[in-house]
Motif scaffolding. Sequence first.
Motif, PDB file in Angstrom:
ATOM      1  N   ILE A   1       9.238  64.341  -7.055  1.00 22.07           N
ATOM      2  CA  ILE A   1       8.897  63.360  -6.028  1.00 22.07           C
ATOM      3  C   ILE A   1       7.411  63.044  -6.099  1.00 22.07           C
ATOM      4  O   ILE A   1       6.599  63.888  -6.512  1.00 22.07           O
ATOM      5  CB  ILE A   1       9.270  63.869  -4.620  1.00 22.07           C
ATOM      6  CG1 ILE A   1       9.165  62.740  -3.583  1.00 22.07           C
ATOM      7  CG2 ILE A   1       8.435  65.077  -4.218  1.00 22.07           C
ATOM      8  CD1 ILE A   1       9.784  63.080  -2.252  1.00 22.07           C
TER       9      ILE A   1
ATOM     10  N   SER B   1       4.298  59.465  -5.457  1.00 18.53           N
ATOM     11  CA  SER B   1       4.012  58.069  -5.165  1.00 18.53           C
ATOM     12  C   SER B   1       4.716  57.146  -6.155  1.00 18.53           C
ATOM     13  O   SER B   1       4.861  57.470  -7.335  1.00 18.53           O
ATOM     14  CB  SER B   1       2.502  57.830  -5.229  1.00 18.53           C
ATOM     15  OG  SER B   1       2.206  56.451  -5.229  1.00 18.53           O
ATOM     16  N   GLN B   2       5.161  55.983  -5.674  1.00 18.81           N
ATOM     17  CA  GLN B   2       5.835  55.021  -6.546  1.00 18.81           C
ATOM     18  C   GLN B   2       4.864  54.235  -7.422  1.00 18.81           C
ATOM     19  O   GLN B   2       5.287  53.478  -8.295  1.00 18.81           O
ATOM     20  CB  GLN B   2       6.652  54.039  -5.710  1.00 18.81           C
ATOM     21  CG  GLN B   2       5.822  53.049  -4.924  1.00 18.81           C
ATOM     22  CD  GLN B   2       6.652  52.083  -4.102  1.00 18.81           C
ATOM     23  OE1 GLN B   2       6.756  52.241  -2.887  1.00 18.81           O
ATOM     24  NE2 GLN B   2       7.241  51.101  -4.747  1.00 18.81           N
TER      25      GLN B   2
ATOM     26  N   GLU C   1      10.655  57.013  -4.680  1.00 26.50           N
ATOM     27  CA  GLU C   1       9.753  58.171  -4.708  1.00 26.50           C
ATOM     28  C   GLU C   1      10.268  59.270  -5.635  1.00 26.50           C
ATOM     29  O   GLU C   1       9.593  60.283  -5.814  1.00 26.50           O
ATOM     30  CB  GLU C   1       9.580  58.746  -3.297  1.00 26.50           C
ATOM     31  CG  GLU C   1       8.847  57.814  -2.339  1.00 26.50           C
ATOM     32  CD  GLU C   1       8.710  58.406  -0.944  1.00 26.50           C
ATOM     33  OE1 GLU C   1       9.367  59.448  -0.671  1.00 26.50           O
ATOM     34  OE2 GLU C   1       7.967  57.838  -0.127  1.00 26.50           O
TER      35      GLU C   1
END
Length: 525
Positions: free
Chosen positions: A181, A183-184, A218
């Motif tokens: 997981i 930040s995009q 995410e």
Amino acid sequence: MSKIAFILLCHKDPESIIKQAERLTATGDCISIHFDARANPEHYKRIKTELADNPDVTFARKRIKCGWGEWSLVQATLYAVEAAVEAFPRATHFYMLSGDCMAIKTSKYAHNFLDNRDCDYVESFDYFKSDWIKTGMKEERLIYRHFFNERTQKKRFYGSFNLQRKLGLTRTVPNDLQVMIGSQWWCLRRNTIENILKYCREHPEVLRFFRTTWIPDETFFQTLVRHLIPSEEIDSRTLTFLMFSDYGMPVTFYNDHYDLMLSQDFLFARKISPGAKELKQRLGDLWANDDQEFQISGEGRGLYKFLAGRGRIGRRFARRFWEVESSLGRERTLYIVTCKKWHVAKRFVSAIRQHTDLPAIDYLFDEENTALPDLGGIEGSLAKRTRHRRALTRMLFDYYQTDRLVICLDPKNLDLMQDFYADRSNTRVIELECSFSDDYLAGHAKRVGLAGEMTPEDTIRRLLPTIRRDVLQESDEIRDSIQSDLFRMRESGTDEENILAVSEFLHCPRDAATNIIHAPHLFAD
């Protein structure tokens, strides 16, 4: 030299999108745009028309309606990535952007940055072991199927979720994947992007799994990059500067944030306020300005946290809830030395140890490496010490076989002082009042992360009054909250005043107090 293909997801403000595309392609890079199918069709028509003659602009082959937290955001990204891979065969890096992002470095700086290291930049932390998710669903995002949007179809979202939970309709994560997981907002090399697209074609079952997870933007790319690429070729960070408020909302940047943004160790930033016209103009001009130099100080997030915590009138009061533990003991006395200059307090308690028989501990609730005896693990971390502070302090009394104990506390820990005062034991506090020069406060700002070594002097000067008020405010709060057994030793005080204060505070003979206040270099910085 690197050539960047920007992957732009957007849904509004066609004028800004057109300008962004023109700026980014003017220096030799390219861009692939996905414009949300929910948005105004006239806006999309305008964007396509005005960028039609730009060979370095392409569009996702299919537009879809996007929703926050849905698979649609990942699918839109994949469509834009596929278009970029096909249209720009010479692109070496693919950089994810939103319509709210703008460059905070020059094109020359960005390309040199990417050329200096052959790696992928993507936040990717273990989904289950990390604390990246602070509140809300965690495991439930993956093991249940999510068919509805929590924001727009709340009743259906939770109705479906609760029904699955009641019936035990869980599922397992694909066996060979370690879910990650982060930040995009990533920047990936071409080979990585091509491997991801190939993997998606060969493993439709993985796409089916992520399609019904919650907030897959995410986890999807973060997981696949870590699955396909060796760890030593991944830098687990984003190159886009973004911050979040205490409420989990993205912090918006305005005109007066320009200097702050340029000094951060990132290439782009989001979210830029639509009304920050001056900031947009200055950042827009920056990308093509090869003569701009940067002093990276990196204090942005720490500085925001510090200033945002001051509240409307310079402070924000919020008592914390602590678990209630048993008393330290009615016959025991706890002596608290509080001072913002930790080195002064440490010299003071060192003198106490030398000239009295009192055991004295340095900043046990503020400093991780404070020397403590083995107490069975409760002393292992600051979080444990603070959570079980009465139990820890009681164990220290027992360990030293004493009814009198000295500890140091930072003045910001008023809640701890108040908790100790609420105990049946006797608690006494002495404040060591120091003088604070501008140089000291500037050094303090750097030590606590409010400024970096490269932070401009004028930025630090603007910060100093706030830090000085903060220090004085902490002292005032202690005086307002603690009405009894509070003593004060001042750097500017006379020997007689300080001897009397220390003698009364410690219940010690005058000669011992004299030796303590005359400790070598007590107030020296």
